[in-house]
Structure formats: C-alpha cells, structure tokens
Write an enzyme that holds these catalytic residues in place. Structure first.
Site, PDB file in Angstrom:
ATOM      1  N   TYR A 201       0.839  -1.206   0.000  1.00  0.00           N
ATOM      2  CA  TYR A 201       0.000   0.000   0.000  1.00  0.00           C
ATOM      3  C   TYR A 201       0.875   1.259   0.000  1.00  0.00           C
ATOM      4  O   TYR A 201       0.597   2.233  -0.695  1.00  0.00           O
ATOM      5  CB  TYR A 201      -0.913   0.003   1.234  1.00  0.00           C
ATOM      6  CG  TYR A 201      -1.632   1.320   1.411  1.00  0.00           C
ATOM      7  CD1 TYR A 201      -2.706   1.667   0.592  1.00  0.00           C
ATOM      8  CD2 TYR A 201      -1.211   2.237   2.373  1.00  0.00           C
ATOM      9  CE1 TYR A 201      -3.339   2.893   0.728  1.00  0.00           C
ATOM     10  CE2 TYR A 201      -1.839   3.456   2.523  1.00  0.00           C
ATOM     11  CZ  TYR A 201      -2.907   3.786   1.696  1.00  0.00           C
ATOM     12  OH  TYR A 201      -3.518   5.006   1.835  1.00  0.00           O
TER      13      TYR A 201
ATOM     14  N   SER B 250      -4.778  14.725   4.756  1.00  0.00           N
ATOM     15  CA  SER B 250      -5.663  14.190   3.720  1.00  0.00           C
ATOM     16  C   SER B 250      -7.118  14.183   4.210  1.00  0.00           C
ATOM     17  O   SER B 250      -7.373  14.063   5.411  1.00  0.00           O
ATOM     18  CB  SER B 250      -5.216  12.764   3.390  1.00  0.00           C
ATOM     19  OG  SER B 250      -6.206  12.082   2.674  1.00  0.00           O
TER      20      SER B 250
ATOM     21  N   GLN C 246      -6.132  18.768   2.413  1.00  0.00           N
ATOM     22  CA  GLN C 246      -6.380  18.255   1.055  1.00  0.00           C
ATOM     23  C   GLN C 246      -7.825  17.807   0.961  1.00  0.00           C
ATOM     24  O   GLN C 246      -8.291  16.997   1.757  1.00  0.00           O
ATOM     25  CB  GLN C 246      -5.431  17.091   0.749  1.00  0.00           C
ATOM     26  CG  GLN C 246      -5.699  16.403  -0.583  1.00  0.00           C
ATOM     27  CD  GLN C 246      -6.583  15.185  -0.434  1.00  0.00           C
ATOM     28  OE1 GLN C 246      -6.477  14.449   0.542  1.00  0.00           O
ATOM     29  NE2 GLN C 246      -7.474  14.960  -1.388  1.00  0.00           N
TER      30      GLN C 246
ATOM     31  N   TYR D 178     -10.840  15.931  -0.995  1.00  0.00           N
ATOM     32  CA  TYR D 178     -11.463  15.114  -2.031  1.00  0.00           C
ATOM     33  C   TYR D 178     -12.888  15.627  -2.111  1.00  0.00           C
ATOM     34  O   TYR D 178     -13.631  15.550  -1.111  1.00  0.00           O
ATOM     35  CB  TYR D 178     -11.451  13.632  -1.638  1.00  0.00           C
ATOM     36  CG  TYR D 178     -10.155  12.919  -1.955  1.00  0.00           C
ATOM     37  CD1 TYR D 178      -9.559  13.028  -3.207  1.00  0.00           C
ATOM     38  CD2 TYR D 178      -9.542  12.100  -1.003  1.00  0.00           C
ATOM     39  CE1 TYR D 178      -8.375  12.355  -3.498  1.00  0.00           C
ATOM     40  CE2 TYR D 178      -8.363  11.427  -1.286  1.00  0.00           C
ATOM     41  CZ  TYR D 178      -7.790  11.563  -2.538  1.00  0.00           C
ATOM     42  OH  TYR D 178      -6.629  10.898  -2.826  1.00  0.00           O
TER      43      TYR D 178
ATOM     44  N   THR E  23      -7.536  17.757  -4.763  1.00  0.00           N
ATOM     45  CA  THR E  23      -6.910  16.694  -5.553  1.00  0.00           C
ATOM     46  C   THR E  23      -7.819  16.327  -6.716  1.00  0.00           C
ATOM     47  O   THR E  23      -8.984  15.978  -6.514  1.00  0.00           O
ATOM     48  CB  THR E  23      -6.627  15.475  -4.670  1.00  0.00           C
ATOM     49  OG1 THR E  23      -5.650  15.855  -3.703  1.00  0.00           O
ATOM     50  CG2 THR E  23      -6.091  14.305  -5.485  1.00  0.00           C
TER      51      THR E  23
ATOM     52  N   ARG F  39      -4.607  -0.623  -8.891  1.00  0.00           N
ATOM     53  CA  ARG F  39      -3.535  -1.118  -8.018  1.00  0.00           C
ATOM     54  C   ARG F  39      -3.814  -2.580  -7.745  1.00  0.00           C
ATOM     55  O   ARG F  39      -4.648  -2.923  -6.897  1.00  0.00           O
ATOM     56  CB  ARG F  39      -3.504  -0.307  -6.731  1.00  0.00           C
ATOM     57  CG  ARG F  39      -3.375   1.182  -7.001  1.00  0.00           C
ATOM     58  CD  ARG F  39      -3.638   2.022  -5.785  1.00  0.00           C
ATOM     59  NE  ARG F  39      -3.718   3.432  -6.149  1.00  0.00           N
ATOM     60  CZ  ARG F  39      -4.047   4.402  -5.305  1.00  0.00           C
ATOM     61  NH1 ARG F  39      -4.317   4.117  -4.050  1.00  0.00           N
ATOM     62  NH2 ARG F  39      -4.110   5.648  -5.701  1.00  0.00           N
TER      63      ARG F  39
ATOM     64  N   LYS G  56      -4.185  20.155  -7.007  1.00  0.00           N
ATOM     65  CA  LYS G  56      -3.175  19.079  -6.969  1.00  0.00           C
ATOM     66  C   LYS G  56      -3.572  18.020  -7.997  1.00  0.00           C
ATOM     67  O   LYS G  56      -4.577  17.336  -7.816  1.00  0.00           O
ATOM     68  CB  LYS G  56      -3.119  18.464  -5.566  1.00  0.00           C
ATOM     69  CG  LYS G  56      -2.150  17.289  -5.438  1.00  0.00           C
ATOM     70  CD  LYS G  56      -2.043  16.832  -3.992  1.00  0.00           C
ATOM     71  CE  LYS G  56      -1.027  15.732  -3.805  1.00  0.00           C
ATOM     72  NZ  LYS G  56      -1.483  14.413  -4.228  1.00  0.00           N
TER      73      LYS G  56
ATOM     74  N   HIS H  76       0.591  11.667  -8.489  1.00  0.00           N
ATOM     75  CA  HIS H  76       0.105  10.910  -7.332  1.00  0.00           C
ATOM     76  C   HIS H  76       1.113   9.804  -6.968  1.00  0.00           C
ATOM     77  O   HIS H  76       0.752   8.712  -6.537  1.00  0.00           O
ATOM     78  CB  HIS H  76      -1.261  10.298  -7.655  1.00  0.00           C
ATOM     79  CG  HIS H  76      -2.225  10.272  -6.507  1.00  0.00           C
ATOM     80  ND1 HIS H  76      -3.241  11.172  -6.366  1.00  0.00           N
ATOM     81  CD2 HIS H  76      -2.351   9.429  -5.453  1.00  0.00           C
ATOM     82  CE1 HIS H  76      -3.957  10.894  -5.281  1.00  0.00           C
ATOM     83  NE2 HIS H  76      -3.431   9.834  -4.703  1.00  0.00           N
TER      84      HIS H  76
ATOM     85  N   ARG I 191       0.637   6.314  -8.639  1.00  0.00           N
ATOM     86  CA  ARG I 191      -0.413   5.423  -8.129  1.00  0.00           C
ATOM     87  C   ARG I 191      -1.722   5.520  -8.909  1.00  0.00           C
ATOM     88  O   ARG I 191      -2.657   4.803  -8.630  1.00  0.00           O
ATOM     89  CB  ARG I 191      -0.698   5.741  -6.650  1.00  0.00           C
ATOM     90  CG  ARG I 191       0.476   5.477  -5.751  1.00  0.00           C
ATOM     91  CD  ARG I 191       0.330   6.187  -4.427  1.00  0.00           C
ATOM     92  NE  ARG I 191      -0.586   5.557  -3.503  1.00  0.00           N
ATOM     93  CZ  ARG I 191      -0.292   4.538  -2.703  1.00  0.00           C
ATOM     94  NH1 ARG I 191       0.927   4.008  -2.749  1.00  0.00           N
ATOM     95  NH2 ARG I 191      -1.178   4.054  -1.861  1.00  0.00           N
TER      96      ARG I 191
END
Ligand code: FNR
Length: 399
Positions: free
Chosen positions: A34, A116, A138, A140, A166, A175, A263, A287, A290
């Site tokens: 991770y 975050s 940050q 979302y 972001t 992933r 971002k 990122h 990722r």
C-alpha cells in the site's frame, strides 16, 4: 554501490532508501505494498526516479564556502526549506497517530503539513496535539454538498491556511496489489492475516489495542455502526464527487478565503486554466505513480508548466523525491517547493515522529551539502541550461 544493511534502528539509516528498506521489514506485506506500490506496470513510479537521475549537476569550483541559503517564500510565508508534507490517506495503518506524528515532525522544522481528507487523525485532533502547526488540508470533493461544506467549514475553523483540491483521483488507479491483498474493502485475505501475525512490532505500533483505524475526518458522517475502516472505505467510494470540474473549482475559489491549490496538474494548458481561475498554486503531480500508469515523470512536465505559469502562481512538485539533490533539481527547474509523500511515510513507519523527523533531516542535510558542493550556496540563484554542457551527456544541467 552495495547497499549497507542499516540494521533496525532508524537513526542509523543514512538515506531515504535505507528507511524504506527498514519499513519494508517492519510492515506486513499488505501495508508495505500500500505504501510503496504504484499502478499497473509501475512505469510512472519508475519514471519519477529516472527523470531525476537524468538531470546533471555541473559544479563551479573554488567558490569560498558559506552557509547555504535554503529559505524562500512559499504561499505568503517564509519557510526554512522548500518542502512540505504531502497529503497521504490512511497513515494510521503505518503507525498509530501517524498524522499527528508527521505534523509534529514538520512543525518542529518550520514546515507545513498537509492532512488528507481520508486521514486517520481528524483536523481537530491535529490542531489539538500540534497547536502551532502550519496546517494545509487536502480536499477530495464530495458529492454530498452538506459533507463538502462541513469539511470546508471545519478546515477553516481549525485555521487551515491552505486548501489543496486533488483532481487526479476521482477513481482509484488500478492497483493490483490492493485487489490481491483484500477480499473486500479493508478485509484482508487469509494469507495476509497470517503474514500480519509475523509482524508483532507492527501490531504493537499500529493495531494494538483498537485494531485497524477508521478515517477520523469522516467518522461523523457515518452511522455509528459503520465508523470502521471498511465503513469509511465504502463511504468514500460512494460519496467521492466523480463530476469534479473547472466549474467546481471556480465556485470553490469564491468560497475559500485562504490559499487554494489544485493538486493533479501535468499539462501546461491546465496550468494556464489554474492561473486564469486565480488559484494560488498548483501541484505538479502524478500521485506518486499510483493513478494513471504511463503518464510522464513530474520533473519532465515541469519545464512546460514553468513556461506558462512561473511567477503567476506557486508551483509545487511531488512524486519521486528521495534525495536532497532531487529537491535541488526541482527548484532549479522552476518549482517553488516540493511535497514529500513516501519519504516521510517510510520514516514514520519505522520511528513515528522521530522517524519522520529523521527523514526530513536527511533530505535537508543532503540539500545543503549539494548546494555547497555545486558551488552555488543560494537555492534561489540556481540556473539551468537546457542543452547539455559539453561532456555531461545530460539533456538538462543545473549549476
Ligand atoms: C498518497 N497520495 C495522496 N494524495 C492525495 O491527494 N490524497 C491522499 O489521500 C493520498 N494518499 C496517498 C497515500 C499513499 C500511501 C501515498 C504513497 C500517496 C499522493 C501524495 O499526496 C503524493 O502525491 C505522492 O505520494 C508523491 O509521490 P512520492 O513522494 O510518494 O513518490
């Protein structure tokens, strides 16, 4: 060079790579993947490092030594070094209260810390534990306007100076390790549960006594019986705003009185739009490799963005910073500062606050040494030539 085995004491790590090596041994397999993994073939993850390797440093000689100057203005405040901690989600899986520990390490060195949206310590916990933190948040973007507004209100109420939106993760990148390691969101496979039992130090530092942490910022928006890691993961999957657009950012520019950064910029035309919207800054990022695999290294995108946006807003860069010389190269190419993602996470995973501080100190020592050896003791005076200097064999040369 043969890599020296640094043992188990993070204070003996001489580089971020050695801290990473220690973190790999400390963490169970799923947590290591991770932390360190990228999307799909990890092409972008590798390019991020390769791009730094391809820039040469061309020193001047016989420059009398003086203390290197690494101070500069960043978003209206002077910082001792051109760096800040990047927003990273679910840090509590690496170490209990890792967000607080990162904030403490950054604040002790006069650096900003970014929390975050999907953090494991809340905005309120951070400012309670670290009252003098230079806190960035940050965001979302959330499809539920009430949740969205409440997050902004809370960020403002605790004194966040800076908001980063972001834009490169409305859907999670592919992933594959995540799909392998979890049978359901946050439900480990049997094989991984067995692996966890072989990591008692990690169990003590991260799991004991409450188990996997929840996403503390989001807890209050969840029904009481769903305030768990898997409940929050489900919530974020459902509620993340998939219609994120420039219109949203324009509305946010009206709403948010502090510094506002986007971002997720790699294309010069997006940098131009950010300037036109009156944003205070952009983060040139992929990122950390990722999200979309195959995108260029951020360092390779930087010159095109600098051409259209330098001086019109602050340009931050992240993805792949592991050495002081990486910071030097990013700044020489026009970045105002860099964000640190995994570099400080490796530190926190092996040594909590002191480990994160050790990572920051390694990078700042390397940066100062590199400036001295380059014969250019002022970070703000670096120059870059786009044609190879004779004999360097490199496309870009910094002096
Ligand atoms: C991230 N990143 C990230 N970005 C963001 O805006 N919100 C988030 O919650 C997260 N979460 C996250 C978790 C982990 C484990 C990593 C490694 C990264 C991306 C992060 O902000 C930053 O862009 C990259 O980490 C930079 O790359 P390096 O420095 O890790 O190579």
């Amino acid at each position: 060079m043969r890599r020296y085995h640094p043992g188990y004491d993070f204070r003996r790590a001489h580089s971020i790579a050695e801290l990473a090596h220690m973190a790999q041994r400390r963490l169970p397999h799923f947590a290591w993947e991770y932390l360190a993994g990228g999307a799909e073939e990890e092409l972008t993850l590798a390019r991020n490092r390769q791009a730094f390797a391809e820039v040469s440093l061309l020193p001047r000689t016989l420059v009398p030594w003086e203390t290197p100057n690494t101070r500069r203005m960043l978003l209206g405040r002077e910082v001792p070094l051109p760096m800040a901690i990047a927003p990273t989600g679910y840090n509590g899986m690496l170490h209990r209260d890792a967000d607080i520990q990162l904030a403490q390490a950054a604040t002790a060195r006069g650096l900003p810390f970014t929390l975050s949206t999907v953090s494991t310590n809340s905005l309120e916990q951070i400012v309670q534990a670290v009252p003098d933190v230079n806190l960035w948040f940050q965001l979302y973007s959330m499809s539920d306007p009430k949740v969205q507004e409440d997050l902004l209100h809370r960020a403002q109420a605790v004194g966040c100076s800076t908001l980063l939106v972001t834009s490169d993760a409305v859907l999670l990148g592919n992933r594959e390790w995540d799909k392998r390691n979890f049978v359901r969101p946050r439900q480990l496979s049997l094989r991984n549960k067995v692996d966890v039992l072989g990591h008692p130090r990690w169990i003590r530092q991260a799991l004991w006594p409450h188990g996997m942490p929840s996403m503390a910022n989001l807890d209050r928006y969840l029904p009481a019986d769903q305030r768990t890691a898997s409940g929050a993961a489900h919530f974020i999957g459902e509620k993340m705003d998939k219609q994120l657009s420039w219109d949203f950012l324009a509305r946010l520019r009206e709403r948010w009185r502090g510094q506002l950064l986007l971002k997720g910029v790699l294309h010069p035309q997006d940098a131009e739009r950010a300037v036109a919207l009156g944003l205070d800054g952009i983060v040139v990022t992929n990122h950390g490799g990722r999200q979309l695999d195959g995108v260029p290294a951020t360092l390779d995108c930087l010159p095109g963005i600098v051409d259209v946006a330098k001086g019109k807003l602050s340009i931050l860069l992240d993805s792949g910073i592991r050495r002081g010389t990486d910071i030097l190269k990013a700044c020489a190419l026009g970045a105002d500062a860099v964000l640190l993602g995994r570099a400080t996470l490796y530190g926190v995973a092996v040594g909590g606050q002191a480990g994160a501080g050790h990572a920051l100190d390694l990078l700042s020592q390397e940066l100062r040494l590199a400036l001295t050896l380059l014969g250019q003791p002022d970070l703000n005076q670096l120059s870059v030539s786009r044609r190879a200097a004779a004999g360097t064999g490199a496309a870009l040369t910094v002096s």
